[in-house]
Scaffold this active site. Sequence first.
Site, PDB file in Angstrom:
ATOM      1  N   HIS A 372       0.484  -1.123   0.125  1.00 47.87           N
ATOM      2  CA  HIS A 372       0.023  -0.014   0.097  1.00 47.87           C
ATOM      3  C   HIS A 372       0.730   1.345   0.023  1.00 47.87           C
ATOM      4  O   HIS A 372       0.327   2.438   0.131  1.00 47.87           O
ATOM      5  CB  HIS A 372      -0.797   0.130   1.338  1.00 47.87           C
ATOM      6  CG  HIS A 372      -1.943  -1.043   1.226  1.00 47.87           C
ATOM      7  ND1 HIS A 372      -3.296  -0.818   0.881  1.00 47.87           N
ATOM      8  CD2 HIS A 372      -1.820  -2.163   1.717  1.00 47.87           C
ATOM      9  CE1 HIS A 372      -3.946  -1.974   0.935  1.00 47.87           C
ATOM     10  NE2 HIS A 372      -3.111  -2.971   1.811  1.00 47.87           N
ATOM     11  N   LYS A 563      -8.544  13.806   4.632  1.00 51.66           N
ATOM     12  CA  LYS A 563      -7.594  12.757   4.504  1.00 51.66           C
ATOM     13  C   LYS A 563      -6.634  12.861   5.731  1.00 51.66           C
ATOM     14  O   LYS A 563      -6.823  13.854   6.413  1.00 51.66           O
ATOM     15  CB  LYS A 563      -7.137  12.162   3.249  1.00 51.66           C
ATOM     16  CG  LYS A 563      -6.159  13.814   2.778  1.00 51.66           C
ATOM     17  CD  LYS A 563      -5.781  13.422   1.325  1.00 51.66           C
ATOM     18  CE  LYS A 563      -6.703  13.618   0.261  1.00 51.66           C
ATOM     19  NZ  LYS A 563      -6.628  12.603  -0.551  1.00 51.66           N
ATOM     20  N   ARG A 564      -6.075  11.754   6.094  1.00 50.61           N
ATOM     21  CA  ARG A 564      -4.871  11.934   7.000  1.00 50.61           C
ATOM     22  C   ARG A 564      -3.676  13.248   6.632  1.00 50.61           C
ATOM     23  O   ARG A 564      -3.709  13.347   5.572  1.00 50.61           O
ATOM     24  CB  ARG A 564      -3.976  10.691   7.117  1.00 50.61           C
ATOM     25  CG  ARG A 564      -4.568   9.596   7.811  1.00 50.61           C
ATOM     26  CD  ARG A 564      -5.027   9.707   9.308  1.00 50.61           C
ATOM     27  NE  ARG A 564      -4.019   9.878  10.279  1.00 50.61           N
ATOM     28  CZ  ARG A 564      -3.495   8.927  10.964  1.00 50.61           C
ATOM     29  NH1 ARG A 564      -4.375   8.051  11.187  1.00 50.61           N
ATOM     30  NH2 ARG A 564      -2.341   9.223  11.591  1.00 50.61           N
ATOM     31  N   LYS A 569       0.573  14.678   0.863  1.00 47.73           N
ATOM     32  CA  LYS A 569      -0.890  14.740   0.200  1.00 47.73           C
ATOM     33  C   LYS A 569      -1.145  16.114   0.220  1.00 47.73           C
ATOM     34  O   LYS A 569      -2.278  16.671  -0.588  1.00 47.73           O
ATOM     35  CB  LYS A 569      -2.121  14.137   1.368  1.00 47.73           C
ATOM     36  CG  LYS A 569      -1.809  12.509   1.768  1.00 47.73           C
ATOM     37  CD  LYS A 569      -2.827  12.187   2.664  1.00 47.73           C
ATOM     38  CE  LYS A 569      -2.623  10.860   3.052  1.00 47.73           C
ATOM     39  NZ  LYS A 569      -3.272   9.831   2.124  1.00 47.73           N
ATOM     40  N   THR A 671      -8.926   6.359  -1.817  1.00 47.97           N
ATOM     41  CA  THR A 671     -10.073   5.592  -1.820  1.00 47.97           C
ATOM     42  C   THR A 671     -11.133   6.673  -1.483  1.00 47.97           C
ATOM     43  O   THR A 671     -12.342   6.660  -2.081  1.00 47.97           O
ATOM     44  CB  THR A 671     -10.221   4.534  -0.832  1.00 47.97           C
ATOM     45  OG1 THR A 671      -9.709   5.061   0.220  1.00 47.97           O
ATOM     46  CG2 THR A 671      -9.636   3.309  -1.438  1.00 47.97           C
ATOM     47  N   LYS A 675     -15.183   7.547  -3.069  1.00 44.45           N
ATOM     48  CA  LYS A 675     -16.276   8.105  -2.537  1.00 44.45           C
ATOM     49  C   LYS A 675     -16.910   9.399  -2.873  1.00 44.45           C
ATOM     50  O   LYS A 675     -18.227   9.365  -3.101  1.00 44.45           O
ATOM     51  CB  LYS A 675     -16.303   8.268  -0.986  1.00 44.45           C
ATOM     52  CG  LYS A 675     -15.753   6.760  -0.346  1.00 44.45           C
ATOM     53  CD  LYS A 675     -14.776   6.900   0.993  1.00 44.45           C
ATOM     54  CE  LYS A 675     -14.081   5.762   1.190  1.00 44.45           C
ATOM     55  NZ  LYS A 675     -13.248   5.658   2.334  1.00 44.45           N
TER      56      LYS A 675
HETATM   57  C1  26Q Z   1       3.755   0.723  10.139  1.00 40.93           C
HETATM   58  C2  26Q Z   1       4.381   0.417  11.126  1.00 40.93           C
HETATM   59  C3  26Q Z   1       4.432   0.940  12.448  1.00 40.93           C
HETATM   60  C4  26Q Z   1       3.141   1.283  12.860  1.00 40.93           C
HETATM   61  C5  26Q Z   1       2.560   1.729  11.758  1.00 40.93           C
HETATM   62  C6  26Q Z   1       2.566   1.478  10.424  1.00 40.93           C
HETATM   63  C7  26Q Z   1       1.547   1.900   9.514  1.00 40.93           C
HETATM   64  C8  26Q Z   1       0.389   1.588   9.830  1.00 40.93           C
HETATM   65  C9  26Q Z   1      -0.712   2.072   8.582  1.00 40.93           C
HETATM   66  C10 26Q Z   1       1.958   2.367   8.194  1.00 40.93           C
HETATM   67  C11 26Q Z   1       0.972   2.320   7.087  1.00 40.93           C
HETATM   68  C12 26Q Z   1      -0.380   2.365   7.614  1.00 40.93           C
HETATM   69  C13 26Q Z   1      -1.432   2.847   6.535  1.00 40.93           C
HETATM   70  C14 26Q Z   1      -1.173   2.983   5.174  1.00 40.93           C
HETATM   71  C15 26Q Z   1      -2.628   3.299   4.581  1.00 40.93           C
HETATM   72  O1  26Q Z   1      -3.261   3.752   4.769  1.00 40.93           O
HETATM   73  N1  26Q Z   1      -2.039   3.213   3.225  1.00 40.93           N
HETATM   74  C16 26Q Z   1      -3.168   3.795   2.037  1.00 40.93           C
HETATM   75  O2  26Q Z   1      -3.856   2.771   1.758  1.00 40.93           O
HETATM   76  C17 26Q Z   1      -4.865   2.993   1.055  1.00 40.93           C
HETATM   77  C18 26Q Z   1      -5.547   1.729   0.698  1.00 40.93           C
HETATM   78  O3  26Q Z   1      -4.821   0.970  -0.254  1.00 40.93           O
HETATM   79  C19 26Q Z   1      -4.434   3.520  -0.444  1.00 40.93           C
HETATM   80  O4  26Q Z   1      -5.772   4.013  -0.821  1.00 40.93           O
HETATM   81  C20 26Q Z   1      -3.764   4.891   0.057  1.00 40.93           C
HETATM   82  O5  26Q Z   1      -3.336   5.580  -1.178  1.00 40.93           O
HETATM   83  C21 26Q Z   1      -2.472   4.506   0.991  1.00 40.93           C
HETATM   84  O6  26Q Z   1      -1.851   5.905   1.340  1.00 40.93           O
END
Ligand code: 26Q
Length: 827
Positions: A372, A563-564, A569, A671, A675
């Site tokens: 991702h 978004k975050r 972004k 995503t 929406k």
């Molecule tokens: C990793 C290690 C330690 C702590 C946290 C994490 C961590 C947690 C969550 C790293 C990444 C995330 C989340 C990533 C994320 O939400 N990515 C998004 O995924 C969506 C679904 O595929 C995409 O549409 C987005 O583009 C992408 O940013």
Amino acid sequence: GAAPARTEFAMSLDPTQTRDDQALLAEVAETVRRRYALPLERAPRNELYHALAEAVMARLAGPWLNTRERIAASGRRRAYYISLEFLMGRTLGNALLNLDARVEAEQALAALGTKLGELEAEEPDAALGNGGLGRLAACFLDSAATLRLPLDGYGIRYERGLFRQTIEHGDQAEYPESWLAEGNPWEIRRPDRAVRVHFGGRTEFDSEPDGSLRARLVDTEEIVAVPYDTPIPGYRNGHVNTLRLWSAQPLLDFDLKAFNAGKHDKASASRIHAEAISQVLYPDDSHQRGKELRLRQQYFLVSASLQDVLRTWVEQHGAAFDDFAARHCFQLNDTHPVLAIPELMRLLLDEHRLGWDQAWAITEECFAYTNHTLLPEALETWPMEMVDHLLPRLRDIIVEIDRRFGEQIERLFPGEGHRLERLAVIEQNPSPRVRMSHLAMVGSHSVNGVAELHTRLIREHLLKDFYELWPLKFTNKTNGVTQRRWLAHCNPGLSGLITEAIGDRWVTDLAQLEKLVPLADDAGFRERWREVKQVNKQRLAALVAERCDVVFPPEALFDAHVKRIHEYKRQMLNLLHAVHLYQRILDGDTDGMTPRCILIGGKAAAGYHRAKRIIRLAVQIAKRVNGDKRARELLAVAFVPNYNVSAMEVICPGAELSEQISTAGKEASGTGNMKFMMNGALTIGTLDGANIEILDAVGAECFFQFGLTAEEVAKLRENYVPEEIIQRDEHLKRVLDAIQQGSIGGRKSDHYDDLIGSIRSPSDPWCVAADFDGYRRAQQRAAEAYRDSQGWQRMSIINCARSGRFSADRTVDQYASEIWRIGPIEG
Ligand code: 26Q
């Protein structure tokens, strides 16, 4: 004397109600009486919500049990979605929709003078995820159940989900979110299915009668994993899958031993240490911080889940594993659950006595990995030392996986030491670390990206060496979202209009929306489309008024950026543009200016300082603009606190312009973009992630495209001189200078030299200055287009009509046929 509740309420019922409504109301009455010892008329809202949820759960029980039995009896392959995050949001409205019980519930409550919406608002969001990745998991579960696919989810039942965000003195403040405080009516605790998970200790080897060695872990810390099951109902099809979330508990007898020995501190310390594992979701969505507790969470999830699956298998099939791989598939949601690969090896080798080759063949066949992110700072690697200390047996297995893979590479590319180094699972320099994406590549039969561009960049850059090795492992699966939650449920006005025009098959076949295309040319339909949007804008304006105390005039262009918060972004681009519009207003340069309301929302990771500064700047700009009478009719800016799933359910129906403005090549898919599109918003966006596919679907006339391509960004960065761009762009120069001179206001120190300095820096990875002019012009095109209301409605209809391919039903169908090789279970 207490008459039975059922009779009491039967007498007060409205004769126009149907039998079902009466049955539902009677059930709710009985639950209120039994659980709270209250008569229905005096039940507070929250109690009514719980009673209604219980009635809905009761209706799910039969189909749920039935689905489980049908799947087991079918002997077909099953798939599991293993994820550290499931961002489910609220359940009640979605469950009522999928059970076709909404009208019934509304009518039942009408007898009490209560609105269903009020009860829905009582439900806290299940926010067991950060953003896109966690919400995607939730959408996939909905789609799989609707497609009757045997897909269950495995995750962690975090006591505290993503923090609640407030704005205090202009800054983000984080508060713990106790979503379980009032009890969770949607889960069933299953202590009989608990399993033990071991940490630490050391490996001892016993000689077996056949002369082989058997590894055994000793002196470990043992944690109990207790599962909680939540039903995942399909849309009106009697199919109900399961989301199983694990909660960590101390081993009771161990605790008791210490306690009885008078070591009360030790007993409670061990309890706290155990429970810490499922205490809280890590709030980082783009940065790997390498915390040991996070590694404990990852292992806890995968060990408990695999033990659960293997135990069920042995219960039903005995100790033979020949068919196991043909019957199971595990989708790994990013690298977070990738320890499942060595853990399955451990269980097969040590617990079930398989040989390495057979165990490895099963492992490779069962696992599939989704990537991702391309951001280097988000890629997970774990220090070997930490893995060794926490999971000594897994360390040995990972070393062996790496050694065998190294041998294979040496055979294929003899003497290519650098290639071997680039591919290795264990990176050696500067110190040994496990590269989780490499472990995922080696141990899976499939890897996929989440949008076409993203998959191409994975093949060509991120995992290039693996692509040369195994090109057939790579596929694309462009993301999607469930139209049940993101259109049918959250936008009843538009849903009703669409169904009236083309029937209701779009709810399970989103491609049906194409039938709206001809209606884009129907002036009467366009007018009704506009009226629906207008009502949704008023609902959104009410949310903004309540949460931000800002007035959004309903005739203005509603522009949403939620978004975050992350530099890639580029919320900054939006803020710079907001200041530019404000400066035009102060200049009196307002001829032909379109009134605009800018809505920004999103959470910053608690440790991401820059992101928090961006929030502060947004809040200050909003305060300055909204407080200036000269801007009143033309511009409003709001930062909406605590953006989450249920806020998006109000925001996307009311938005007209969707901001998708990441630096090209950085947003894997997005995503939220889908929406908004589905709800008739037009996109202003870069050629990034799924934006490219949205543009392809709607055509350039219905999309405000701007900015560098991913290739241009890479090229430009070799010799990027933003200061030259700034000197040549009077608008940009003026905006940056104004912010740095402190004219936006706030505390004395608010010159934002950090944020603006990074934009001026040649090493700005996000190329904000380079895209500003293109963005400003695209915004101008959007503003002009909005002045032609007919034309805008036409484009809005086209956006919705062409959103069919962004249904998660399409995405899940592709995973099912191309990766999982599973098919629907007959009803
Ligand atoms: C990793 C290690 C330690 C702590 C946290 C994490 C961590 C947690 C969550 C790293 C990444 C995330 C989340 C990533 C994320 O939400 N990515 C998004 O995924 C969506 C679904 O595929 C995409 O549409 C987005 O583009 C992408 O940013």
